[in-house]
Scaffold this motif. Structure first.
Motif, PDB file in Angstrom:
ATOM      1  N   ILE A  83       0.791  -1.334  -0.001  1.00 15.24           N
ATOM      2  CA  ILE A  83      -0.067  -0.079  -0.127  1.00 15.24           C
ATOM      3  C   ILE A  83       0.981   0.947  -0.045  1.00 15.24           C
ATOM      4  N   ARG A  84       0.790   2.225  -1.142  1.00 13.81           N
ATOM      5  CA  ARG A  84       1.433   3.318  -1.145  1.00 13.81           C
ATOM      6  C   ARG A  84       0.392   4.546  -1.309  1.00 13.81           C
ATOM      7  N   TYR A  85       0.970   5.734  -0.760  1.00 19.63           N
ATOM      8  CA  TYR A  85       0.339   6.863  -1.087  1.00 19.63           C
ATOM      9  C   TYR A  85       1.039   8.079  -0.952  1.00 19.63           C
ATOM     10  N   GLY A  86       0.385   9.235  -1.249  1.00 26.67           N
ATOM     11  CA  GLY A  86       1.345  10.500  -1.267  1.00 26.67           C
ATOM     12  C   GLY A  86       0.827  11.427  -2.262  1.00 26.67           C
ATOM     13  N   ALA A  87       1.270  12.601  -2.471  1.00 27.19           N
ATOM     14  CA  ALA A  87       1.112  13.697  -3.277  1.00 27.19           C
ATOM     15  C   ALA A  87       1.134  13.533  -4.848  1.00 27.19           C
ATOM     16  N   MET A  88       0.343  13.868  -5.620  1.00 26.71           N
ATOM     17  CA  MET A  88       0.528  13.573  -6.931  1.00 26.71           C
ATOM     18  C   MET A  88       0.640  15.257  -7.591  1.00 26.71           C
ATOM     19  N   GLY A  89       1.441  16.169  -7.150  1.00 25.24           N
ATOM     20  CA  GLY A  89       1.366  17.500  -7.405  1.00 25.24           C
ATOM     21  C   GLY A  89       0.726  18.138  -6.250  1.00 25.24           C
ATOM     22  N   GLU A  90       0.394  19.683  -6.658  1.00 26.05           N
ATOM     23  CA  GLU A  90      -0.225  20.556  -5.593  1.00 26.05           C
ATOM     24  C   GLU A  90      -1.637  20.253  -5.324  1.00 26.05           C
ATOM     25  N   ALA A  91      -2.240  19.697  -6.497  1.00 23.62           N
ATOM     26  CA  ALA A  91      -3.657  19.632  -6.441  1.00 23.62           C
ATOM     27  C   ALA A  91      -4.285  18.215  -6.047  1.00 23.62           C
ATOM     28  N   SER A  92      -3.537  17.281  -6.102  1.00 23.31           N
ATOM     29  CA  SER A  92      -3.991  15.821  -5.943  1.00 23.31           C
ATOM     30  C   SER A  92      -3.122  14.882  -5.112  1.00 23.31           C
ATOM     31  N   ALA A  93      -3.651  13.922  -4.661  1.00 26.43           N
ATOM     32  CA  ALA A  93      -3.125  12.871  -4.243  1.00 26.43           C
ATOM     33  C   ALA A  93      -3.470  11.579  -4.626  1.00 26.43           C
ATOM     34  N   ARG A  94      -2.834  10.398  -4.233  1.00 27.11           N
ATOM     35  CA  ARG A  94      -3.031   8.880  -4.801  1.00 27.11           C
ATOM     36  C   ARG A  94      -2.910   7.901  -3.348  1.00 27.11           C
ATOM     37  N   LEU A  95      -3.844   7.053  -3.494  1.00 25.48           N
ATOM     38  CA  LEU A  95      -3.791   5.788  -2.726  1.00 25.48           C
ATOM     39  C   LEU A  95      -3.700   4.540  -3.559  1.00 25.48           C
ATOM     40  N   VAL A  96      -2.550   3.883  -3.781  1.00 26.46           N
ATOM     41  CA  VAL A  96      -2.436   2.628  -4.548  1.00 26.46           C
ATOM     42  C   VAL A  96      -2.460   1.436  -3.632  1.00 26.46           C
ATOM     43  N   LEU A  97      -3.406   0.599  -3.945  1.00 22.73           N
ATOM     44  CA  LEU A  97      -3.382  -0.834  -3.406  1.00 22.73           C
ATOM     45  C   LEU A  97      -3.004  -2.021  -4.026  1.00 22.73           C
ATOM     46  N   THR A  98      -1.846  -2.402  -3.996  1.00 19.53           N
ATOM     47  CA  THR A  98      -1.378  -3.637  -4.930  1.00 19.53           C
ATOM     48  C   THR A  98      -1.929  -4.889  -4.262  1.00 19.53           C
ATOM     49  N   ALA A  99      -2.489  -5.652  -5.104  1.00 18.21           N
ATOM     50  CA  ALA A  99      -3.360  -6.904  -4.584  1.00 18.21           C
ATOM     51  C   ALA A  99      -2.475  -8.159  -4.783  1.00 18.21           C
ATOM     52  N   ILE A 100      -2.741  -9.135  -4.089  1.00 11.71           N
ATOM     53  CA  ILE A 100      -2.196 -10.362  -4.158  1.00 11.71           C
ATOM     54  C   ILE A 100      -2.875 -11.322  -5.063  1.00 11.71           C
ATOM     55  N   ARG A 101      -4.032 -10.908  -5.448  1.00 12.17           N
ATOM     56  CA  ARG A 101      -4.840 -11.596  -6.346  1.00 12.17           C
ATOM     57  C   ARG A 101      -5.931 -10.524  -7.188  1.00 12.17           C
ATOM     58  N   PRO A 102      -6.846 -11.125  -8.183  1.00 13.26           N
ATOM     59  CA  PRO A 102      -7.788  -9.890  -8.782  1.00 13.26           C
ATOM     60  C   PRO A 102      -8.594  -9.646  -7.650  1.00 13.26           C
ATOM     61  N   VAL A 103      -8.839  -8.231  -7.537  1.00 17.05           N
ATOM     62  CA  VAL A 103      -9.787  -7.798  -6.727  1.00 17.05           C
ATOM     63  C   VAL A 103     -10.965  -6.872  -7.239  1.00 17.05           C
ATOM     64  N   LYS A 104     -11.998  -6.643  -6.533  1.00 16.29           N
ATOM     65  CA  LYS A 104     -12.763  -5.658  -7.030  1.00 16.29           C
ATOM     66  C   LYS A 104     -13.347  -4.637  -5.933  1.00 16.29           C
ATOM     67  N   LEU A 105     -13.603  -3.590  -5.867  1.00 17.68           N
ATOM     68  CA  LEU A 105     -14.367  -2.810  -4.795  1.00 17.68           C
ATOM     69  C   LEU A 105     -15.914  -3.181  -4.882  1.00 17.68           C
ATOM     70  N   VAL A 106     -16.465  -3.649  -3.886  1.00 21.24           N
ATOM     71  CA  VAL A 106     -17.981  -3.731  -3.850  1.00 21.24           C
ATOM     72  C   VAL A 106     -18.578  -2.618  -3.102  1.00 21.24           C
ATOM     73  N   MET A 107     -17.834  -1.793  -2.313  1.00 25.23           N
ATOM     74  CA  MET A 107     -18.270  -0.398  -1.768  1.00 25.23           C
ATOM     75  C   MET A 107     -17.199   0.448  -1.521  1.00 25.23           C
ATOM     76  N   ALA A 108     -17.324   1.716  -1.863  1.00 26.58           N
ATOM     77  CA  ALA A 108     -16.186   2.704  -1.940  1.00 26.58           C
ATOM     78  C   ALA A 108     -17.265   3.897  -1.843  1.00 26.58           C
ATOM     79  N   GLU A 109     -17.131   4.617  -0.420  1.00 24.97           N
ATOM     80  CA  GLU A 109     -18.090   5.696  -0.219  1.00 24.97           C
ATOM     81  C   GLU A 109     -17.403   6.644   0.968  1.00 24.97           C
ATOM     82  N   VAL A 110     -17.858   7.702   1.040  1.00 24.29           N
ATOM     83  CA  VAL A 110     -17.493   8.594   2.013  1.00 24.29           C
ATOM     84  C   VAL A 110     -18.650   8.681   3.154  1.00 24.29           C
ATOM     85  N   GLN A 111     -18.472   8.541   4.291  1.00 23.46           N
ATOM     86  CA  GLN A 111     -19.464   8.635   5.422  1.00 23.46           C
ATOM     87  C   GLN A 111     -18.966   9.311   6.865  1.00 23.46           C
TER      88      GLN A 111
END
Length: 386
Positions: A83-111
Motif C-alpha cells: 500500500i502506497r500513498y502520497g501527493a501527485m502534485g499540488e492539487a491531488s493525491a493518490r492511494l495505490v493498493l497492490t493486490a495479491i490476487r484479482p480484486v474488486k471494490l464492492v463498496m467505496a463511499e464517504v461516510q
C-alpha cells in the motif's frame, strides 16, 4: 455517493483557498477473500477509483491531501501486499493498493464520522482474472462514476449456494479405516443436491467448489455472496469420540452454542483454515465487526426457518440425532445477508452412518428431501418478502 476523476479533483482543489485535506487516521482489516480499508479525513474528500493490471492494483485518486497517520496504521494485509500513498502534485493525491490476487471494490463511499470529519471506506473482495481484466478494459479514467454501479440487478431466480465442506489439503474427517474422507463425501452430496435443485422450476444452484481444492472459510462465504445466493447450505460428515452417536444434524449460527457438542464441532470446523496453513491476519479491534458481522435478525430468522424445514423433511425418512436442531458460532455461516445452515449428514465415526454416506441410493433420497425442504422454504420466504 459521488466520485470524480483526477482533472475534476484538481479543479475543485484549485478553486478553494484552504489548506489540503488531512488524512489523520487509517486502518485495515481483512483476510484472503475480503479486506476493508478506512481513511479518516478532517473534511469531506472527493475521490475516483480505477483498476490497473500487471500487477493488479486499485488506484484511489484524491484531492490535495496531507497524510498524517503512522505508516503502521496502513500496513498491507488481507488481499493487499503493498500500500502506497502520497501527493501527485499540488492539487491531488493518490492511494495505490497492490493486490495479491484479482480484486474488486464492492463498496467505496464517504461516510460522516460521529465525532469529527469524514471517513473513506473501501471494501474489497476477491474476483476472477477475467472479471478484473474486464473492469480494466471498461473503465474511463476521467469520467465521474459510481463504483457501486458494478452491482447487477437481482433476478427472479431463487439461487442456492451449496458448500461441500473441506477440500484439497483439508481432508476433513476420515472413516474408521482411514480411507473414506469427508471432503469426498461432501462433494458427492453437493453435486447430487445441485442436480436435484436445478430440476426445480425457478431455482438454480451452484457449488462453492466443484473439485478437490481448498477454499478458506471466508472464500466460501464470499463466493456465495458474489453468486447472489438467496440461501447457503454447507455440507459436512464429521466424527465423534462417541462412536455410537449417529444421525443427521442441522446447525444455524449463534454466538452461544446450544450445547457442548455443537460448540466442539464449530471449534473444529473453524480450525479448517489453520489446518491448511491459512490464518486470519491480526488486525485492529474492528476486524470482528468487519469480517464476522452478526447475522441480521431477519436473516437469522430465515436460517432457522430453513433448518426447521430440513429437520421436518427428514423425520421418519432419515435418521436424526437427539435434538437435531442445534446452533454454534460457525464462521462459514456468517454471511450477514444470506440465510445459512450447516448440515451434518451423519458421522463417519459410526459404522452404520459411514455405510449410508457411501450409499448412492441413500444419497439420492437425502438430497431429494433437502431439495423439497428448500422448495417449501422458498415459498414461505417469498411470501414473507425474504
Amino acid at each position: 455517493m459521488l466520485a470524480c476523476g483526477p482533472r475534476v479533483a484538481q479543479a475543485a482543489a484549485s478553486e478553494r483557498s484552504e489548506k489540503p485535506l488531512l488524512a489523520f487516521g487509517a486502518r485495515i482489516a481483512g483476510d484472503d477473500a475480503r479486506t476493508r480499508v478506512v481513511l479518516d479525513f478532517d473534511g469531506k474528500p472527493t475521490f475516483s477509483v480505477h483498476y490497473v493490471s500487471n500487477p493488479d492494483r486499485v488506484v484511489i485518486d484524491l484531492p490535495a491531501t496531507a497524510f498524517g497517520f503512522s505508516p503502521q496504521e496502513l500496513t498491507a494485509r488481507g488481499l493487499f501486499k503493498d500500500i502506497r500513498y502520497g501527493a501527485m502534485g499540488e492539487a491531488s493525491a493518490r492511494l495505490v493498493l497492490t493486490a495479491i490476487r484479482p480484486v474488486k471494490l464492492v463498496m467505496a463511499e464517504v461516510q460522516k464520522n460521529d465525532d469529527h470529519g469524514y471517513r473513506l471506506v473501501l471494501d474489497a473482495e476477491m474476483t476472477t482474472d477475467k472479471a478484473f481484466v474486464e473492469m480494466v478494459r471498461k473503465q474511463v479514467w476521467d469520467t465521474p462514476g459510481d463504483v457501486n454501479a458494478i452491482s447487477e440487478a437481482k433476478d427472479d431466480v431463487f439461487t442456492i449456494a451449496i458448500d461441500a465442506g473441506h477440500g484439497g489439503i483439508d481432508a476433513g474427517a476420515t472413516g474408521a479405516d482411514g480411507k473414506v474422507q469427508e471432503k469426498n463425501i461432501t462433494l458427492a452430496f453437493a453435486q447430487a443436491l445441485q442436480a436435484k435443485l436445478d430440476g426445480k422450476a425457478g431455482m438454480k444452484a451452484f457449488l462453492t467448489r466443484e473439485d478437490d481444492h481448498f477454499l478458506s472459510l471466508s472464500e466460501r462465504v464470499t463466493l456465495a455472496r458474489q453468486g447472489k445466493a438467496d440461501l447457503f447450505i454447507s455440507l459436512h460428515a464429521d466424527t465423534l469420540r462417541e462412536k455410537d452417536i449417529r444421525g443427521a444434524t442441522v446447525y444455524t449460527l449463534s454466538d452461544k452454542a446450544s450445547d457442548r457438542m455443537a460448540e466442539n464441532l464449530a471449534a473444529r470446523e473453524n480450525l479448517s483454515d489453520q489446518l491448511a496453513g491459512y490464518s486470519l491476519q491480526d488486525g485492529p479491534p474492528e476486524v470482528a465487526d468487519i469480517l464476522m458481522d452478526l447475522t441480521r435478525r431477519e436473516t437469522q430468522a430465515f436460517s432457522i426457518s430453513l433448518a426447521d424445514r430440513v429437520v421436518s423433511s427428514f423425520e421418519g425418512q432419515v435418521g436424526l440425532i437427539n435434538n437435531p436442531r442445534r446452533s454454534a458460532g460457525f464462521q462459514v455461516l456468517r454471511a450477514p445477508d444470506i440465510p445459512s445452515v450447516l448440515l451434518e449428514l451423519g458421522f463417519l465415526s459410526n459404522i452404520e452412518d459411514e455405510k449410508l454416506l457411501l450409499d448412492e441410493k441413500w444419497r439420492e433420497k437425502v438430497t431429494g428431501l433437502i431439495a423439497d425442504a428448500v422448495l417449501q422454504y422458498r415459498g414461505r420466504a417469498m411470501a414473507d418478502g425474504g
